[in-house]
Scaffold this active site. Structure first.
Site, PDB file in Angstrom:
ATOM      1  N   GLY A  86      36.013  40.568  41.183  1.00  0.00           N
ATOM      2  CA  GLY A  86      35.070  39.955  42.129  1.00  0.00           C
ATOM      3  C   GLY A  86      35.026  40.717  43.434  1.00  0.00           C
ATOM      4  O   GLY A  86      36.030  40.841  44.125  1.00  0.00           O
ATOM      5  N   VAL A 133      34.311  37.661  49.843  1.00  0.00           N
ATOM      6  CA  VAL A 133      35.766  37.664  50.034  1.00  0.00           C
ATOM      7  C   VAL A 133      36.392  38.962  49.511  1.00  0.00           C
ATOM      8  O   VAL A 133      37.184  39.607  50.208  1.00  0.00           O
ATOM      9  CB  VAL A 133      36.418  36.437  49.342  1.00  0.00           C
ATOM     10  CG1 VAL A 133      37.929  36.507  49.427  1.00  0.00           C
ATOM     11  CG2 VAL A 133      35.902  35.139  49.959  1.00  0.00           C
ATOM     12  N   GLY A 134      36.004  39.367  48.298  1.00  0.00           N
ATOM     13  CA  GLY A 134      36.588  40.568  47.701  1.00  0.00           C
ATOM     14  C   GLY A 134      36.355  41.811  48.554  1.00  0.00           C
ATOM     15  O   GLY A 134      37.255  42.638  48.722  1.00  0.00           O
ATOM     16  N   ALA A 160      41.442  28.038  52.974  1.00  0.00           N
ATOM     17  CA  ALA A 160      41.282  29.488  53.255  1.00  0.00           C
ATOM     18  C   ALA A 160      42.619  30.120  53.645  1.00  0.00           C
ATOM     19  O   ALA A 160      43.536  30.134  52.845  1.00  0.00           O
ATOM     20  CB  ALA A 160      40.199  29.728  54.295  1.00  0.00           C
ATOM     21  N   GLY A 184      24.668  27.175  59.472  1.00  0.00           N
ATOM     22  CA  GLY A 184      25.224  27.947  58.347  1.00  0.00           C
ATOM     23  C   GLY A 184      26.517  27.357  57.805  1.00  0.00           C
ATOM     24  O   GLY A 184      27.231  28.009  57.048  1.00  0.00           O
ATOM     25  N   GLU A 189      26.254  24.685  52.198  1.00  0.00           N
ATOM     26  CA  GLU A 189      25.656  25.453  51.110  1.00  0.00           C
ATOM     27  C   GLU A 189      24.133  25.371  51.282  1.00  0.00           C
ATOM     28  O   GLU A 189      23.637  24.493  52.000  1.00  0.00           O
ATOM     29  CB  GLU A 189      26.058  24.837  49.763  1.00  0.00           C
ATOM     30  CG  GLU A 189      27.545  24.908  49.445  1.00  0.00           C
ATOM     31  CD  GLU A 189      28.056  26.329  49.267  1.00  0.00           C
ATOM     32  OE1 GLU A 189      27.307  27.163  48.738  1.00  0.00           O
ATOM     33  OE2 GLU A 189      29.197  26.601  49.668  1.00  0.00           O
ATOM     34  N   LYS A 239      40.071  21.192  45.486  1.00  0.00           N
ATOM     35  CA  LYS A 239      41.246  21.483  46.317  1.00  0.00           C
ATOM     36  C   LYS A 239      42.283  20.377  46.163  1.00  0.00           C
ATOM     37  O   LYS A 239      43.491  20.646  46.082  1.00  0.00           O
ATOM     38  CB  LYS A 239      40.822  21.626  47.780  1.00  0.00           C
ATOM     39  CG  LYS A 239      39.908  22.826  48.008  1.00  0.00           C
ATOM     40  CD  LYS A 239      39.314  22.826  49.408  1.00  0.00           C
ATOM     41  CE  LYS A 239      38.329  23.973  49.564  1.00  0.00           C
ATOM     42  NZ  LYS A 239      37.573  23.901  50.822  1.00  0.00           N
TER      43      LYS A 239
HETATM   44  N1  LIG Z   1      34.063  32.394  51.454  1.00  0.00           N
HETATM   45  C1  LIG Z   1      34.935  31.461  51.764  1.00  0.00           C
HETATM   46  O1  LIG Z   1      34.970  30.963  52.877  1.00  0.00           O
HETATM   47  C2  LIG Z   1      35.945  30.999  50.743  1.00  0.00           C
HETATM   48  C3  LIG Z   1      37.033  30.205  51.139  1.00  0.00           C
HETATM   49  C4  LIG Z   1      38.002  29.832  50.182  1.00  0.00           C
HETATM   50  C5  LIG Z   1      37.839  30.216  48.872  1.00  0.00           C
HETATM   51  N2  LIG Z   1      36.751  30.948  48.483  1.00  0.00           N
HETATM   52  C6  LIG Z   1      36.614  31.308  47.091  1.00  0.00           C
HETATM   53  O2  LIG Z   1      36.690  32.714  46.959  1.00  0.00           O
HETATM   54  C7  LIG Z   1      35.964  33.120  45.815  1.00  0.00           C
HETATM   55  C8  LIG Z   1      35.017  34.243  46.187  1.00  0.00           C
HETATM   56  O3  LIG Z   1      34.052  33.771  47.104  1.00  0.00           O
HETATM   57  P1  LIG Z   1      32.827  34.698  47.552  1.00  0.00           P
HETATM   58  O4  LIG Z   1      32.155  33.971  48.637  1.00  0.00           O
HETATM   59  O5  LIG Z   1      33.318  36.076  47.792  1.00  0.00           O
HETATM   60  O6  LIG Z   1      31.936  34.665  46.218  1.00  0.00           O
HETATM   61  P2  LIG Z   1      30.686  35.605  45.837  1.00  0.00           P
HETATM   62  O7  LIG Z   1      30.194  36.285  47.075  1.00  0.00           O
HETATM   63  O8  LIG Z   1      29.802  34.771  45.018  1.00  0.00           O
HETATM   64  O9  LIG Z   1      31.343  36.765  44.933  1.00  0.00           O
HETATM   65  C9  LIG Z   1      31.760  36.541  43.619  1.00  0.00           C
HETATM   66  C10 LIG Z   1      32.065  37.883  42.987  1.00  0.00           C
HETATM   67  O10 LIG Z   1      32.641  37.647  41.695  1.00  0.00           O
HETATM   68  C11 LIG Z   1      31.997  38.518  40.757  1.00  0.00           C
HETATM   69  N3  LIG Z   1      32.131  37.980  39.405  1.00  0.00           N
HETATM   70  C12 LIG Z   1      31.414  37.031  38.777  1.00  0.00           C
HETATM   71  N4  LIG Z   1      31.851  36.830  37.523  1.00  0.00           N
HETATM   72  C13 LIG Z   1      32.883  37.688  37.348  1.00  0.00           C
HETATM   73  C14 LIG Z   1      33.751  37.987  36.254  1.00  0.00           C
HETATM   74  N5  LIG Z   1      33.632  37.341  35.079  1.00  0.00           N
HETATM   75  N6  LIG Z   1      34.715  38.927  36.427  1.00  0.00           N
HETATM   76  C15 LIG Z   1      34.844  39.596  37.600  1.00  0.00           C
HETATM   77  N7  LIG Z   1      34.046  39.356  38.668  1.00  0.00           N
HETATM   78  C16 LIG Z   1      33.079  38.419  38.540  1.00  0.00           C
HETATM   79  C17 LIG Z   1      30.585  38.632  41.250  1.00  0.00           C
HETATM   80  O11 LIG Z   1      29.972  39.756  40.645  1.00  0.00           O
HETATM   81  P3  LIG Z   1      28.473  40.256  41.011  1.00  0.00           P
HETATM   82  O12 LIG Z   1      28.652  41.019  42.285  1.00  0.00           O
HETATM   83  O13 LIG Z   1      28.113  41.119  39.852  1.00  0.00           O
HETATM   84  O14 LIG Z   1      27.630  39.014  41.131  1.00  0.00           O
HETATM   85  C18 LIG Z   1      30.843  38.771  42.755  1.00  0.00           C
HETATM   86  O15 LIG Z   1      31.163  40.109  43.072  1.00  0.00           O
HETATM   87  C19 LIG Z   1      35.222  31.858  45.308  1.00  0.00           C
HETATM   88  O16 LIG Z   1      35.909  31.331  44.213  1.00  0.00           O
HETATM   89  C20 LIG Z   1      35.277  30.915  46.488  1.00  0.00           C
HETATM   90  O17 LIG Z   1      35.277  29.561  46.103  1.00  0.00           O
HETATM   91  C21 LIG Z   1      35.818  31.357  49.400  1.00  0.00           C
END
Ligand SMILES: NC(=O)c1ccc[n+]([C@@H]2O[C@H](COP(=O)([O-])OP(=O)(O)OC[C@H]3O[C@@H](n4cnc5c(N)ncnc54)[C@H](OP(=O)(O)O)[C@@H]3O)[C@@H](O)[C@H]2O)c1
Ligand SMILES: *[C@@H]1O[C@H](CO)[C@@H](O)[C@H](O)[C@H]1NC(C)=O
Length: 384
Positions: free
Chosen positions: A15, A19-20, A173, A226, A229, A244
């Site tokens: 991912g 975040v990644g 977080a 913002g 969702e 959670k």
């Molecule tokens: N942002 C926050 O504040 C926050 C806080 C706490 C926890 N989180 C958690 O952190 C995680 C990431 O959040 P985010 O905002 O970065 O999400 P995001 O922007 O939607 O990114 C998700 C990433 O995962 C990839 N992905 C999807 N299916 C996959 C698979 N089968 N194998 C490998 N990679 C895959 C996607 O690929 P593509 O690029 O190809 O679509 C994308 O790069 C989520 O679970 C979220 O709940 C986020």
């Protein structure tokens, strides 16, 4: 003079979304800091939803920092990982081959180096890969809540070697909620209850209501800031908080699933996504909820209390919904979009351990993930 590197931690990232990508940037910018601590993180592979970019020889080197930086830029611009081919010592594999390449790396590096699989995706689909990696002796770090909130057997499997998994960023977080609870549990101090406001959105909404503002207006304001969702019902329904809560309940030893959690939604099913569009919900649905919310806020206030949207994990199970709390408590004093968690135990009986601060954001979440990775290094530190 930096200390000599005592441990190299190979990492595969699943991912590279918000975040990644922050995680990769933090890894690159923390190189000097980590070198001083005798640690080097080696990113050997990065996957998105369709493919895996992997270093040519995962035994001896990782994807270099220039490539990782390019990767972040490419993904932020919406390009696929394949756009990076030809940039250096790496190969690209599409699904489903990508998955077997991750298993290959796990087989080669799991037991000897503790290869860390870092899940920053937002899908259930990674769970079987993570379970296989556990079998190969890998470590697991998660920001993704879903693998821990599906079947209880999956949770059990993933945490079966508790020293080799970290999932701090799944709750609050970057806040050290899991670490704090784990320390209390490990000391034999029984945790009787955890109460928390774990949604920045709902924390903001509930604290704004105290000033007599209308529910509908506060939700729309939260959306414009913002905080919500795209469809605010994804926050108002409480499912994210419930995930959670489930992770915390399972951490306390409760063998429960999502079905066992009582979740109070802040909108009725007549105003749900199946019945009403997002636009109609915002335009005419929300105002229908103003009166009853105002009454509940007033009733709480007449008792010296305020309303908070909380998760409550106690000996009798796990609830998620509105709760009256004393104005003069950590939860009652909460303002803005902070998260706050109160942990009660024998040692923290009348004065709970309180953890509070920003509970969302790509940067903060990624920092929590990085701290989790670094936390695993001692397991594989070479003895001199
Ligand atoms: N942002 C926050 O504040 C926050 C806080 C706490 C926890 N989180 C958690 O952190 C995680 C990431 O959040 P985010 O905002 O970065 O999400 P995001 O922007 O939607 O990114 C998700 C990433 O995962 C990839 N992905 C999807 N299916 C996959 C698979 N089968 N194998 C490998 N990679 C895959 C996607 O690929 P593509 O690029 O190809 O679509 C994308 O790069 C989520 O679970 C979220 O709940 C986020
Ligand atoms: C997190 O990253 C995503 C994807 O780049 C972006 O859409 C979102 O606005 C970011 N969130 C914050 C709070 O910066």
């Amino acid at each position: 003079m930096p200390a000599p590197v005592k441990s190299v931690l190979p990492v595969v990232l699943l991912g590279c979304g918000g975040v990644g990508r922050y995680l990769l940037r933090h890894i690159v910018s923390c190189r000097p800091l980590h070198a001083n601590q005798g640690v080097a993180i080696r990113v050997v592979g990065v996957a998105d939803s369709s493919s895996l970019l992997v270093a040519d020889d995962v035994h001896s080197s990782g994807l270099d920092d220039a490539l990782l930086t390019q990767l972040c830029a490419a993904k932020a611009a919406g390009s696929p990982l394949s756009a990076l081919l030809g940039q250096g010592h790496c190969q690209l594999f599409q699904n489903p081959e990508a998955r077997s390449k991750v298993i290959d790396a796990a087989t080669m590096l799991g037991r000897t180096t503790g290869l860390v699989l870092v899940d920053c995706s937002a899908t259930y689909d990674t769970v079987s890969l993570l379970k296989d990696a556990v079998d190969h002796g890998c470590c697991i770090v998660l920001a993704n809540k879903k693998p821990l909130t599906g079947a209880y057997e999956d949770f059990q499997k993933l945490v079966s070697n508790f020293r080799r998994i970290r999932f701090e960023s799944t709750v609050g977080a970057g806040l050290p909620v899991i670490a704090s609870a784990t320390r209390i549990i490990a000391s034999g101090d029984p945790v009787s209850c955890i109460v928390g406001s774990l949604s920045g959105t709902l924390g903001y909404v509930m604290s704004e209501l105290e000033d007599g503002k209308k529910f509908s207006e506060v939700v729309k304001k939260a959306k414009s800031l913002g905080y919500t969702e795209p469809d605010p019902r994804d926050d108002l329904g409480g499912m994210d908080v419930a995930r959670k809560a489930l992770i915390l309940a399972r951490l306390l030893g409760q063998q429960i699933s999502m079905d066992n959690i009582n979740v109070e939604s802040l909108y009725p099913s007549e105003l749900g996504p199946d019945a009403v569009s997002t636009e109609d919900f915002l335009e005419s649905g929300l105002v229908q909820l103003d009166k009853s919310m105002e009454e509940r806020v007033k009733a709480a206030s007449s008792r010296g209390n305020v309303l908070r949207y909380v998760c409550e994990i106690g000996s009798t199970g796990c609830q998620v919904g509105l709760k009256e709390v004393p104005k003069d408590s950590a939860l009652g004093r909460l303002r803005g979009s902070d998260n706050v968690v109160e942990i009660y135990s024998r040692c923290y009986e009348s004065s709970p351990l309180v953890i509070q601060g920003a509970g969302a954001g790509n940067d903060t979440t990624a920092a929590g993930v990085l701290a989790d990775i670094i936390d695993l290094q001692d397991l594989f530190r070479k003895t001199a």
